[in-house]
Design a protein around this motif. Structure first.
Motif, PDB file in Angstrom:
ATOM      1  N   VAL A 108     -10.432  -1.640  15.337  1.00 30.25           N
ATOM      2  CA  VAL A 108      -9.252  -2.506  15.307  1.00 30.25           C
ATOM      3  C   VAL A 108      -8.344  -2.230  16.500  1.00 30.25           C
ATOM      4  O   VAL A 108      -8.059  -1.073  16.836  1.00 30.25           O
ATOM      5  N   THR A 109      -7.883  -3.300  17.135  1.00 30.35           N
ATOM      6  CA  THR A 109      -6.967  -3.153  18.275  1.00 30.35           C
ATOM      7  C   THR A 109      -5.594  -3.776  18.008  1.00 30.35           C
ATOM      8  O   THR A 109      -4.662  -3.538  18.753  1.00 30.35           O
ATOM      9  N   GLN A 110      -5.480  -4.573  16.950  1.00 31.52           N
ATOM     10  CA  GLN A 110      -4.217  -5.281  16.686  1.00 31.52           C
ATOM     11  C   GLN A 110      -3.473  -4.647  15.509  1.00 31.52           C
ATOM     12  O   GLN A 110      -4.061  -4.374  14.456  1.00 31.52           O
ATOM     13  N   PHE A 111      -2.173  -4.456  15.698  1.00 30.11           N
ATOM     14  CA  PHE A 111      -1.353  -3.824  14.682  1.00 30.11           C
ATOM     15  C   PHE A 111      -0.030  -4.583  14.547  1.00 30.11           C
ATOM     16  O   PHE A 111       0.564  -5.005  15.543  1.00 30.11           O
ATOM     17  N   GLN A 112       0.430  -4.722  13.312  1.00 29.23           N
ATOM     18  CA  GLN A 112       1.680  -5.408  13.017  1.00 29.23           C
ATOM     19  C   GLN A 112       2.848  -4.428  13.082  1.00 29.23           C
ATOM     20  O   GLN A 112       2.794  -3.341  12.515  1.00 29.23           O
ATOM     21  N   LEU A 113       3.920  -4.819  13.755  1.00 25.12           N
ATOM     22  CA  LEU A 113       5.112  -3.982  13.766  1.00 25.12           C
ATOM     23  C   LEU A 113       5.742  -3.969  12.379  1.00 25.12           C
ATOM     24  O   LEU A 113       5.856  -5.010  11.721  1.00 25.12           O
ATOM     25  N   VAL A 114       6.143  -2.799  11.928  1.00 25.94           N
ATOM     26  CA  VAL A 114       6.806  -2.641  10.638  1.00 25.94           C
ATOM     27  C   VAL A 114       7.902  -1.588  10.772  1.00 25.94           C
ATOM     28  O   VAL A 114       7.913  -0.785  11.712  1.00 25.94           O
ATOM     29  N   LYS A 115       8.818  -1.619   9.816  1.00 30.95           N
ATOM     30  CA  LYS A 115       9.841  -0.581   9.727  1.00 30.95           C
ATOM     31  C   LYS A 115       9.840  -0.040   8.308  1.00 30.95           C
ATOM     32  O   LYS A 115       9.851  -0.809   7.340  1.00 30.95           O
ATOM     33  N   HIS A 116       9.826   1.294   8.185  1.00 32.05           N
ATOM     34  CA  HIS A 116       9.785   1.945   6.886  1.00 32.05           C
ATOM     35  C   HIS A 116      11.189   2.394   6.476  1.00 32.05           C
ATOM     36  O   HIS A 116      11.934   2.966   7.288  1.00 32.05           O
ATOM     37  N   TYR A 117      11.530   2.136   5.229  1.00 35.04           N
ATOM     38  CA  TYR A 117      12.806   2.570   4.659  1.00 35.04           C
ATOM     39  C   TYR A 117      12.489   3.555   3.529  1.00 35.04           C
ATOM     40  O   TYR A 117      11.798   3.193   2.575  1.00 35.04           O
ATOM     41  N   GLU A 118      12.986   4.780   3.631  1.00 38.12           N
ATOM     42  CA  GLU A 118      12.626   5.816   2.671  1.00 38.12           C
ATOM     43  C   GLU A 118      13.863   6.531   2.166  1.00 38.12           C
ATOM     44  O   GLU A 118      14.786   6.844   2.923  1.00 38.12           O
ATOM     45  N   SER A 119      13.900   6.769   0.859  1.00 38.22           N
ATOM     46  CA  SER A 119      14.999   7.511   0.246  1.00 38.22           C
ATOM     47  C   SER A 119      14.545   8.046  -1.103  1.00 38.22           C
ATOM     48  O   SER A 119      13.971   7.300  -1.906  1.00 38.22           O
ATOM     49  N   GLU A 122      11.017   7.408  -2.393  1.00 40.87           N
ATOM     50  CA  GLU A 122      10.578   6.012  -2.492  1.00 40.87           C
ATOM     51  C   GLU A 122      10.522   5.398  -1.093  1.00 40.87           C
ATOM     52  O   GLU A 122      11.355   5.699  -0.239  1.00 40.87           O
ATOM     53  N   LEU A 123       9.536   4.514  -0.894  1.00 38.11           N
ATOM     54  CA  LEU A 123       9.319   3.920   0.418  1.00 38.11           C
ATOM     55  C   LEU A 123       9.148   2.411   0.292  1.00 38.11           C
ATOM     56  O   LEU A 123       8.434   1.926  -0.583  1.00 38.11           O
TER      57      LEU A 123
END
Length: 208
Positions: A108-119, A122-123
């Motif tokens: 795989v060469t393609q990846f989706q940008l994401v942002k993780h919120y954790e507290s 919990e994620l």
């Protein structure tokens, strides 16, 4: 035909905006006094009010032009969230190690940008579809790479070579929120010569 306009809401008018994420939760009170709670949304949605940013006739002129060019709520556009607009903390520049966006498998060469919120253990992971061009930095297994292309219309990163199996792919970036006008009209007021205001100009996040 509804299309998304890859333009950002004027920054001069957005200063003073309020808003943030909302969730949809169904709450059923029980006879015992307890509650049953269930969410009908997998993801949050953001709402903003940019009315407080209107302070002058120049702002009104800019706003009307932007509103008419979008045909009111017909077409979506970019909005810079004043509170949450990057992969790092608000006072930090994006770093290529900020967010894990995938793990290599050798193909795989393609990846989706994401942002993780954790507290509190919990994620929640947010898909980022409107990165700011020129802001994205990518690393493979901790080593920054410049051999990638970015689709700013959907937030997908394509590496020149597939990362080896198990290698972490991370990214840092700034991003906008895809929104539309939430009202079909602009309620504007002339307070005094040269000064103007708007009680409310609501924007709502859309899925693209």
């Amino acid at each position: 035909m509804t299309v998304f306009h890859e333009v950002r809401f004027p920054f001069s008018v957005s200063v003073g905006a309020s808003g943030g994420p909302e969730r949809r939760t169904d709450i059923v009170p029980l006879v015992s006094g307890r509650e049953q709670r269930n969410t009908s949304w997998a993801d949050s949605r953001r709402r903003y009010d940019v009315g407080p940013g209107v302070r002058s006739l120049t702002d009104i002129h800019t706003l009307i032009g932007f509103f008419e060019a979008r045909r009111g709520p017909l077409h979506g556009f970019r909005f810079r969230d004043p509170f949450d607009n990057r992969s790092a903390a608000p006072d930090q520049a994006p770093d290529p190690a900020d967010q894990l966006i995938g793990t290599g498998d050798g193909a795989v060469t393609q990846f989706q940008l994401v942002k993780h919120y954790e507290s509190g253990g919990e994620l929640w992971t947010r898909t980022i579809t409107k990165p700011v061009e020129g802001s994205v930095r990518v690393a493979v297994e901790g080593v920054e790479t410049f051999d990638f292309t970015l689709d700013t219309a959907n937030g997908r990163v394509t590496l020149a070579d597939p990362p080896a199996s198990g290698q972490a792919v991370t990214a840092g970036f700034a991003f906008d929120v895809p929104v539309r006008f939430a009202s079909e009209r602009l309620d504007l007021a002339l307070d005094e010569p040269g000064a103007a205001s708007a009680l409310s100009i609501p924007l709502i996040e859309i899925r693209v």
